[in-house]
Design a protein around this motif. Structure first.
Motif, PDB file in Angstrom:
ATOM      1  N   TRP A  45      43.867  36.496  39.728  1.00  0.00           N
ATOM      2  CA  TRP A  45      44.567  37.556  40.529  1.00  0.00           C
ATOM      3  C   TRP A  45      43.420  38.560  40.987  1.00  0.00           C
ATOM      4  O   TRP A  45      42.492  38.677  40.540  1.00  0.00           O
ATOM      5  CB  TRP A  45      45.544  38.541  39.625  1.00  0.00           C
ATOM      6  CG  TRP A  45      46.686  37.723  39.127  1.00  0.00           C
ATOM      7  CD1 TRP A  45      46.914  36.623  39.056  1.00  0.00           C
ATOM      8  CD2 TRP A  45      48.065  38.341  39.058  1.00  0.00           C
ATOM      9  NE1 TRP A  45      48.128  36.165  38.509  1.00  0.00           N
ATOM     10  CE2 TRP A  45      48.853  37.426  38.546  1.00  0.00           C
ATOM     11  CE3 TRP A  45      48.681  39.550  38.937  1.00  0.00           C
ATOM     12  CZ2 TRP A  45      50.338  37.531  38.192  1.00  0.00           C
ATOM     13  CZ3 TRP A  45      49.730  39.993  38.807  1.00  0.00           C
ATOM     14  CH2 TRP A  45      50.563  38.844  38.147  1.00  0.00           C
ATOM     15  N   GLU A  47      43.488  41.986  43.741  1.00  0.00           N
ATOM     16  CA  GLU A  47      44.554  42.944  44.520  1.00  0.00           C
ATOM     17  C   GLU A  47      43.594  44.084  44.796  1.00  0.00           C
ATOM     18  O   GLU A  47      42.635  44.679  44.251  1.00  0.00           O
ATOM     19  CB  GLU A  47      45.527  43.482  43.512  1.00  0.00           C
ATOM     20  CG  GLU A  47      46.746  42.192  43.277  1.00  0.00           C
ATOM     21  CD  GLU A  47      47.708  42.656  42.450  1.00  0.00           C
ATOM     22  OE1 GLU A  47      48.673  41.886  42.211  1.00  0.00           O
ATOM     23  OE2 GLU A  47      47.614  43.901  41.875  1.00  0.00           O
ATOM     24  N   ARG A  97      53.626  47.296  47.242  1.00  0.00           N
ATOM     25  CA  ARG A  97      52.800  46.918  46.194  1.00  0.00           C
ATOM     26  C   ARG A  97      51.363  46.831  46.518  1.00  0.00           C
ATOM     27  O   ARG A  97      51.166  46.924  47.849  1.00  0.00           O
ATOM     28  CB  ARG A  97      53.454  45.507  45.751  1.00  0.00           C
ATOM     29  CG  ARG A  97      52.850  44.350  46.521  1.00  0.00           C
ATOM     30  CD  ARG A  97      53.364  42.891  46.044  1.00  0.00           C
ATOM     31  NE  ARG A  97      53.009  42.760  44.681  1.00  0.00           N
ATOM     32  CZ  ARG A  97      51.967  42.316  44.278  1.00  0.00           C
ATOM     33  NH1 ARG A  97      51.033  42.465  44.808  1.00  0.00           N
ATOM     34  NH2 ARG A  97      51.850  41.976  42.874  1.00  0.00           N
ATOM     35  N   GLN A  98      50.631  46.374  45.690  1.00  0.00           N
ATOM     36  CA  GLN A  98      49.172  46.206  45.999  1.00  0.00           C
ATOM     37  C   GLN A  98      48.912  44.999  46.862  1.00  0.00           C
ATOM     38  O   GLN A  98      49.978  44.039  46.735  1.00  0.00           O
ATOM     39  CB  GLN A  98      48.235  46.145  44.853  1.00  0.00           C
ATOM     40  CG  GLN A  98      48.344  47.459  44.002  1.00  0.00           C
ATOM     41  CD  GLN A  98      47.128  47.616  43.199  1.00  0.00           C
ATOM     42  OE1 GLN A  98      46.694  46.571  42.334  1.00  0.00           O
ATOM     43  NE2 GLN A  98      46.431  48.673  42.953  1.00  0.00           N
ATOM     44  N   MET A 100      47.543  41.514  47.729  1.00  0.00           N
ATOM     45  CA  MET A 100      46.949  40.396  47.438  1.00  0.00           C
ATOM     46  C   MET A 100      46.164  39.655  48.251  1.00  0.00           C
ATOM     47  O   MET A 100      46.473  39.333  49.369  1.00  0.00           O
ATOM     48  CB  MET A 100      48.153  39.294  47.152  1.00  0.00           C
ATOM     49  CG  MET A 100      49.161  39.936  46.102  1.00  0.00           C
ATOM     50  SD  MET A 100      50.829  38.965  46.036  1.00  0.00           S
ATOM     51  CE  MET A 100      50.346  37.254  45.383  1.00  0.00           C
ATOM     52  N   ASP A 104      42.981  36.131  45.753  1.00  0.00           N
ATOM     53  CA  ASP A 104      43.965  35.854  44.658  1.00  0.00           C
ATOM     54  C   ASP A 104      44.209  34.252  44.702  1.00  0.00           C
ATOM     55  O   ASP A 104      44.784  33.930  45.874  1.00  0.00           O
ATOM     56  CB  ASP A 104      45.027  36.839  45.160  1.00  0.00           C
ATOM     57  CG  ASP A 104      45.813  36.912  43.974  1.00  0.00           C
ATOM     58  OD1 ASP A 104      46.237  37.950  43.238  1.00  0.00           O
ATOM     59  OD2 ASP A 104      46.744  35.783  43.688  1.00  0.00           O
ATOM     60  N   LYS A 139      51.448  33.697  49.172  1.00  0.00           N
ATOM     61  CA  LYS A 139      51.365  34.853  48.270  1.00  0.00           C
ATOM     62  C   LYS A 139      52.603  35.463  48.615  1.00  0.00           C
ATOM     63  O   LYS A 139      53.147  36.277  47.809  1.00  0.00           O
ATOM     64  CB  LYS A 139      49.993  35.679  48.679  1.00  0.00           C
ATOM     65  CG  LYS A 139      48.729  35.160  48.092  1.00  0.00           C
ATOM     66  CD  LYS A 139      47.516  35.951  48.626  1.00  0.00           C
ATOM     67  CE  LYS A 139      47.311  36.316  49.807  1.00  0.00           C
ATOM     68  NZ  LYS A 139      46.257  35.170  50.213  1.00  0.00           N
TER      69      LYS A 139
END
Length: 516
Positions: A45, A47, A97-98, A100, A104, A139
């Motif tokens: 991951w 981010e 959200r953060q 990606m 990632d 993603k």
């Protein structure tokens, strides 16, 4: 708004850089930079927090404005940024959200979903690219599957530059370069393909309106002006990708020209006419900031990041010495590597600290040193790091040549290319001359040029290049060293191929015991 200055801002993977260009002289009159963090919450991951993008943009702009009374004379601003980033935002522009980012690799299952529902051949034809986690769509589908409440609440998927452009002018936009990383983008027609978007499962309304890189997308809002110090009403241009803006900034503007841009990761970019059909998908294709040109682009993930990893984990002594002597810590590393012969006495490094991108596209790849012996020293490891990165570039050059795309030389840009020692190794490994332009960070300069077009100062992005870009040195390869490097490259390539199955099993074990 009048004025003879333009502002370019590039959002890199770990650093934002800004530059103010005086369009009367072709000179950069102010610059600024600000680091921003990268998070790896789980294996594979990667981010980032969108607020950190904007915070770093604001800081870099304010650094520029502290160097003179420039704000009233800035006619326009343009931003570029890292690509392959999936950032969902609400209809108020709030990140859900953060982000990606490109490195990632969690969305391999979603890639298989796209292969089944759409087909690799359809994606190849429409977008010009392969199916891989590096892109936006896999993603986004991961979010749809694992975080459906976020997907359903998503108004638009933005890039980092698109998000900061929204913060600058209040409009949801995407330049055609960023769009090239979304499979619904039909790259030869420069438009969204609704049927492909529907087949993938990402509604077209979640994708922003498209703009050419030099087009006006809005004006600096009063709120953005208060945060940045810019004047309200300053023109905002669409901007480009970090790589395409850098290509413009170093003068790579014609089919057949090529560049090598190095930073946290790196890119080999070869210009081809958009109408040219190249049946090779290990190297990517996405739009240049110049209409009609496509970049045949090989991204590599862990370039400067490899030496930075070594610095952070094993460089305490160099850190202390650099601080005491006022030297660059990386120069202290490369000085040690000079004492080691080419090919590091057989020590080979696979620069895959989290995955590998072009040409292997393996999300399970990991870094390796091969050939350690009792006589292997710390300096050997440093030189092997540099040579391993160069071998990764060479693998892409060979793929491009096999596809019929000719490369006669490379124009350089980016942090590691400031090291002549590093450049000499690269030239001898790839057996190509390397040209170093007398220029700072190229992407912000490319953005500043695009801003000048948007403001009507330049008729086209290529107009001012003769006064801005000058080549200060050409580094030629050493044919004898290349022969040695070519022999060891064959072993280097074989090591990776032989370890692929073990890398898959290794990642499976990491995932198994990380969740235990």
């Amino acid at each position: 708004m009048g004025g003879h200055l333009t502002l370019g801002i590039d959002i890199g993977t770990t650093n934002v850089k800004a530059a103010i260009l005086d369009t009367n002289t072709g000179k950069v009159v102010a610059s600024g930079s600000q680091e921003h963090p990268l998070f790896h919450p789980f294996p594979g991951w990667a981010e980032q927090d969108a607020s950190n993008y904007w915070g770093a943009v604001v800081s870099s702009i304010r650094q520029c404005l502290e160097q003179g009374r420039f704000a009233d004379d800035i006619a326009a601003v343009a931003l570029s940024g890292l690509v392959g980033v999936t950032l969902p935002v609400s209809d108020q522009g709030k990140p859900l959200r953060q982000a990606m980012i490109w490195m990632d690799s969690r969305s391999e299952e979603e890639c298989e979903d796209i292969r089944r529902s759409v087909g690799e051949a359809t994606i190849n034809k429409n977008n010009g690219n392969r199916i891989a986690p590096w892109f936006i769509d896999p993603k986004a589908l991961w979010i749809k599957k694992h975080e459906p409440h976020i997907f359903n609440a998503t108004h638009k998927f933005l890039s980092p530059s698109g998000y900061c452009t929204y913060r600058m002018c209040g409009n949801f936009t995407m330049n055609t370069g960023d769009a090239g990383l979304a499979y619904a983008y039909e790259y030869r027609e420069e438009r969204w393909n609704e049927s492909v978007a529907r087949a993938i499962g990402i509604p077209l309304e979640k994708l922003p309106r498209l703009y050419q890189s030099h087009e006006v997308v809005g004006e600096v809002t009063r709120q953005a002006a208060e945060e940045t110090g810019l004047r309200p009403g300053t023109i905002v241009a669409a901007g480009g990708t970090d790589i395409s803006s850098a290509a413009l900034g170093v003068g790579v503007t014609k089919a057949g020209e090529a560049y090598y841009s190095m930073g946290t990761g790196s890119n080999l970019g070869i210009m081809i006419p958009t109408e040219q059909n190249v049946e090779e998908y290990r190297i990517l294709k996405w739009p240049h900031v110049l209409p009609g040109l496509t970049m045949f682009d090989g991204p590599m993930a862990f370039t400067g990041a490899s030496l930075k990893w070594f610095r952070d984990q094993f460089g305490d002594a160099e850190f202390r010495l650099a601080e005491r002597m006022g030297h660059n810590v990386f120069d202290l590393f490369t000085e040690q590597a000079r004492r080691v012969p080419a090919c590091s006495d057989g020590l080979l490094y696979l620069p895959y600290l989290g995955n590998t991108l072009s040409p292997n596209w393996n999300s399970n790849a990991c870094g390796n040193f091969f050939g350690v012996r009792p006589t292997t020293t710390r300096a050997h490891f440093i030189r092997a790091l540099i040579e391993g990165v160069a071998f990764d570039l060479y693998s892409n050059v060979r793929v491009a040549n096999a596809a019929g795309v000719k490369v006669d030389g490379l124009i350089l840009n980016g942090g590691p290319t400031k090291s002549r020692f590093w450049n000499q190794i690269t030239a001898s490994v790839v057996n190509l001359p390397l040209k170093t332009p007398d220029i700072g960070e190229a992407a912000p300069i490319g953005d500043a040029i695009l801003a000048g077009v948007a403001a009507g100062i330049y008729k086209s992005p290529t107009d001012p290049l003769e006064s801005i870009v000058r080549i200060k040195e050409t580094i030629d390869p050493d044919p004898k060293l290349h022969e040695r490097y070519r022999d060891f490259f064959e072993v280097w390539s074989s090591v990776y191929q032989n370890l692929r199955g073990d890398m898959d099993r290794h990642r499976a074990l990491l995932n198994k015991y990380h969740s235990a």
